[in-house]
Design a protein around this motif. Structure first.
Motif, short mmCIF file in Angstrom:
data_model
loop_
_atom_site.label_atom_id
_atom_site.label_comp_id
_atom_site.label_asym_id
_atom_site.label_seq_id
_atom_site.Cartn_x
_atom_site.Cartn_y
_atom_site.Cartn_z
N GLY A 11 0.85 -1.16 0.02
CA GLY A 11 0.05 0.10 -0.15
C GLY A 11 0.71 1.12 -0.02
N ALA A 12 2.05 1.04 0.44
CA ALA A 12 3.00 2.39 0.47
C ALA A 12 3.34 2.80 -0.96
CB ALA A 12 4.17 1.98 1.32
N LEU A 13 3.27 4.01 -1.19
CA LEU A 13 3.54 4.57 -2.60
C LEU A 13 4.96 4.90 -2.60
CD1 LEU A 13 0.52 6.96 -2.92
CD2 LEU A 13 0.63 4.48 -3.49
N ARG A 14 5.54 4.97 -3.80
CA ARG A 14 6.97 5.67 -3.95
C ARG A 14 7.06 6.65 -2.82
NH1 ARG A 14 4.95 7.19 -7.81
NH2 ARG A 14 6.14 9.14 -7.90
N ASN A 15 8.00 6.65 -2.20
CA ASN A 15 8.34 7.75 -1.23
C ASN A 15 9.36 8.60 -1.58
OD1 ASN A 15 7.32 9.17 1.22
ND2 ASN A 15 7.50 7.57 2.26
N PHE A 80 -4.52 4.73 -8.76
CA PHE A 80 -3.60 4.13 -7.64
C PHE A 80 -2.57 4.91 -7.16
CE2 PHE A 80 -6.01 0.81 -9.16
CZ PHE A 80 -6.46 -0.08 -8.11
N GLU A 100 -10.78 8.62 -6.85
CA GLU A 100 -9.36 8.92 -6.17
C GLU A 100 -8.74 9.95 -7.43
OE1 GLU A 100 -8.02 8.65 -3.44
OE2 GLU A 100 -9.99 7.79 -2.71
N ALA A 209 -4.89 11.84 -3.40
CA ALA A 209 -4.18 12.11 -2.23
C ALA A 209 -2.79 12.79 -2.43
CB ALA A 209 -3.75 10.75 -1.85
N THR A 213 -1.66 15.86 -0.35
CA THR A 213 -0.37 16.14 0.71
C THR A 213 0.81 16.53 0.06
OG1 THR A 213 0.22 14.01 -0.41
CG2 THR A 213 -1.02 13.62 1.70
N GLN B 119 -12.17 -0.91 -5.94
CA GLN B 119 -10.87 -1.48 -6.67
C GLN B 119 -9.56 -0.83 -5.82
OE1 GLN B 119 -10.38 -0.58 -10.89
NE2 GLN B 119 -8.70 -2.28 -11.04
N LEU B 120 -9.81 0.28 -5.41
CA LEU B 120 -8.82 0.84 -4.54
C LEU B 120 -8.55 0.44 -3.16
CD1 LEU B 120 -8.73 4.67 -5.89
CD2 LEU B 120 -7.46 2.72 -6.81
N PHE B 281 -4.90 12.54 5.22
CA PHE B 281 -4.06 11.72 4.46
C PHE B 281 -2.74 11.75 4.84
CE2 PHE B 281 -7.44 13.90 1.57
CZ PHE B 281 -7.57 12.80 0.91
N ALA B 282 -1.71 10.74 4.33
CA ALA B 282 -0.37 10.78 4.63
C ALA B 282 0.50 10.87 3.36
CB ALA B 282 -0.09 9.94 5.60
N LEU B 283 1.47 11.46 3.29
CA LEU B 283 2.38 11.54 1.97
C LEU B 283 2.69 10.09 1.71
CD1 LEU B 283 3.78 13.61 0.17
CD2 LEU B 283 5.88 13.44 1.89
N GLY B 284 2.67 9.85 0.60
CA GLY B 284 3.06 8.63 -0.02
C GLY B 284 2.03 7.60 0.16
N VAL B 285 0.93 7.64 1.04
CA VAL B 285 0.04 6.69 1.09
C VAL B 285 -1.33 6.68 0.25
CG1 VAL B 285 -1.20 5.59 2.89
CG2 VAL B 285 0.80 6.49 3.60
N ARG B 286 -1.54 5.46 -0.20
CA ARG B 286 -2.76 5.67 -0.99
C ARG B 286 -3.94 5.76 -0.25
NH1 ARG B 286 -3.39 -0.14 -3.37
NH2 ARG B 286 -1.42 0.50 -4.24
N GLY B 287 -4.98 6.58 -0.70
CA GLY B 287 -6.30 6.59 -0.21
C GLY B 287 -6.02 7.44 1.27
N GLU B 288 -7.30 7.25 1.99
CA GLU B 288 -7.49 8.24 3.13
C GLU B 288 -7.34 7.28 4.45
OE1 GLU B 288 -11.77 8.50 2.98
OE2 GLU B 288 -11.64 10.00 1.49
N ARG B 316 -1.16 0.23 6.49
CA ARG B 316 -0.43 0.24 5.36
C ARG B 316 0.57 1.39 5.32
NH1 ARG B 316 -4.87 -1.06 1.62
NH2 ARG B 316 -5.41 0.91 1.42
#
Lengths: 232, 380
Positions: A11-15, A80, A100, A209, A213, B119-120, B281-288, B316
């Motif tokens: 779930g973590a995105l590219r940070n 995503f 999203e 998001a 952010t 889906q997300l 939200f948090a930086l780099g985290v998908r969704g709420e 996550r």
């Protein structure tokens, strides 16, 4: 006591501080190039070389990377958060309707329309008011179902990813829902546009998001594109 | 012949959480609740299932399409399995605790089940942890909820938190004052939700100009408030914007380092909200990570505010748990040694039979240390 292998956080995105802009490949990319240059983005030349097998490209901005994907996939990458920014037609946005995705800007390129078409000889004898069910070949099953459902007609969709215009002549179905730019392809295949579902143009899309952010960076790119569109 | 189903397969959106993730999540939930308790929030524990009429009334109506129903064989009435806990806490506040002094501060933690994932966010079952603050509708209460959410999330290790403040009743107020028809208002709201400036502009007239300007005010809090201030909003809409401004002032006065953004036109997910809402939200985290806001209990009842954290997203957003130390006690280790070591803080794992080399056995079962001849020996 069990110590399990730790599952990596998918779930973590590219940070990192990078921003990724997803662009659709094909004809619309050529239309976008002047806009990119007005927005101050100079991609490496391989981007517009359709023979290049590369998928990601650097720009004159070290923090901005471009990726080149199929137009439907732009929406998925941005939804995503795999790409913060993207360019997608509102046909794609309507089909997926991802909450999203924000679409803050009409780029006013890639204009066409999403339309229902049927064989020329069918038009005269057809009374749409009597339909309860239609079978339609399309790349847009959700939009098609929604559109016909709103008028009380059930649409059975045959999902194709191209060459929709062949479907009626080969007896797959009698109607298609597809993008129409000039209408030449329809005409060449004996089809006529009978109804218009939506006007389509390319939109700048952003991940929700990412906008929340990183409001300054992402907001600044939206502003640059806005100026580039206004300057056109 | 059909092949028998693989036993490991679970229905879509459901999952087994294994060690060490399950205990990690439980520890995070405990820390969140302890944070709420330290601000005077008392924990309530509503049941998993309730009668449909009460679960889906008022604010609960928004969850109707996401709620599993089943028939109660005892009362022969329909029951719903909660898809959200806020509405249950609101019910408790207005029934069993209606005599309790206001403001009433309640917290909760529990699992919810939803008919479908997106889906997300494919999870159909996930944990909700949150608070409700039932009592006067004053900006200080809204600010308390925002600040508490920020404090609780930072305390469990969420970095680069970003809070988006919303005014879900602003656009409806504006549409009413501009005398828009229901259908036109709905179309505009959809365009605003997608931030589709082109679609908003297409509506034409003064309405489009005002809403377009409102759309453009979204951004970092201070800048956004200045821009909102310059707009010539009709009376009710201006009052909503004023509310938002007071909450922002209170929040920033208490936590100047907090990253706040404002989006005055966001309305998705705020179906039952009546005042300032917010999304985490948090930086780099998908969704709420969570959301909250002002609403009325039972639709028209008492004013209340609160927030809910979604534990699937919160987990996550957190780094994976550090694997802990564990000490292998070979078969035959005196029971008193084990007690002493646990009292010293060790996690001990006892051998159940003679197993040859204790170091090798410790390694095999995943221990970091072995207790060999009265000494603690690392096995790696």
């Amino acid at each position: 006591m069990l110590i399990m292998p730790v599952i990596s956080g998918e779930g973590a995105l590219r940070n990192d501080d990078n921003l990724v802009l997803a662009l659709p490949r094909g004809r619309i990319l050529d239309e976008l190039m002047p806009l990119l240059s007005r927005a101050g983005i100079e991609p490496e030349p391989a981007l517009s070389d359709s023979d290049s097998r590369r998928l990601s490209f650097s720009t004159n901005h070290p923090e901005l990377t471009l990726i080149r994907v199929r137009s439907f996939d732009v929406a998925t990458f941005v939804a995503f958060g795999a790409a913060e920014l993207g360019v997608a037609g509102n046909d794609v946005l309507m089909e997926f309707d991802y909450p999203e995705i924000y679409a803050p800007l009409d780029l006013k390129v890639g204009r066409c329309r999403l339309a229902v078409a049927e064989p020329r000889e069918m038009v005269a004898g057809d009374d749409p008011a009597r339909w309860s069910h239609v079978r339609v070949a399309t790349k847009y099953p959700k939009i098609t179902r929604r559109y016909f459902a709103a008028r009380g007609v059930q649409a059975e969709c045959i999902t194709l990813s191209g060459a929709m215009e062949l479907a009626p002549s080969l007896g797959l179905c009698r109607r298609i829902v597809d993008l129409v730019a000039t209408g030449k392809t329809l005409e060449a295949n004996g089809l006529v546009e009978v109804e218009r579902i939506a006007e389509v143009s390319a939109r700048l899309v952003v991940n929700r998001a990412a906008l929340k952010t990183r409001p300054d960076e992402v907001g600044a790119w939206i502003e640059r594109f806005r100026e580039a569109v206004d300057a056109a | 012949m059909t092949r028998s189903l693989n036993k490991a397969l679970l229905p879509a959106g459901l999952r087994d959480v294994l060690p060490p993730n399950a205990s990690h999540e439980a520890a995070v939930v405990d820390r969140l609740l302890a944070g709420f308790a330290s601000h005077g929030y008392g924990r309530v524990k509503p049941p998993l299932i309730e009668f449909e009429e009460s679960l889906l009334s008022g604010a609960g109506a928004a969850t109707a399409s996401q709620t599993f129903r089943l028939m109660d064989p005892v009362s022969q009435r329909m029951m719903g399995l909660r898809a959200d806990i806020t509405v249950q806490v609101a019910r408790i506040a207005t029934t069993r605790l209606k005599g309790a002094p206001r403001p009433l501060r309640l917290s909760y933690a529990g699992e919810v089940l939803r008919v479908s994932g997106s889906q997300l966010r494919p999870e159909r079952q996930f944990g909700q942890v949150g608070i409700e603050l039932i009592g006067p509708a004053v900006p200080a209460a809204d600010a308390e909820a925002v600040l508490l959410a920020a404090e609780a999330l930072s305390a469990v290790g969420i970095e680069s938190l970003s809070i988006d403040l919303n005014a879900p009743s602003l656009v409806p107020a504006l549409c009413a004052e501009l005398k828009l028809g229901a259908e036109a208002a709905e179309d505009l709201r959809m365009a605003l939700d997608r931030k589709d400036a082109a679609q908003v502009a297409a509506a034409g007239g003064d309405t489009a100009r005002l809403l377009g300007a409102l759309l453009a005010t979204a951004g970092p809090a201070r800048r956004s408030l200045e821009a909102l201030d310059k707009l010539d909003l009709p009376e009710k809409a201006a009052a909503e914007a004023g509310c938002l401004a007071r909450v922002v002032d209170l929040v920033l006065a208490a936590a100047p380092e907090l990253k706040l953004t404002i989006d005055p036109v966001e309305s998705r997910g705020f179906e039952y909200h009546t005042g300032v809402g917010f999304t985490l939200f948090a930086l780099g985290v998908r969704g709420e990570l969570g959301r909250g806001g002002r609403y009325r209990t039972d639709g028209q009842g008492e004013p209340a505010t609160g927030f809910t954290l979604f534990m699937d997203t919160v987990m996550r957003a957190l780094p994976e748990p550090e694997p802990g130390r564990a000490l292998f006690l070979p078969w035959g280790t005196p029971a008193d040694d084990g007690r002493r070591l646990r009292a010293e803080g060790w996690v001990t794992v006892s051998g159940l039979e003679e197993a040859g080399d204790p170091s090798a056995e410790a390694r095999r079962i995943g221990c970091t240390h072995a207790y060999i001849a009265g000494a603690i020996t690392p096995v790696e």
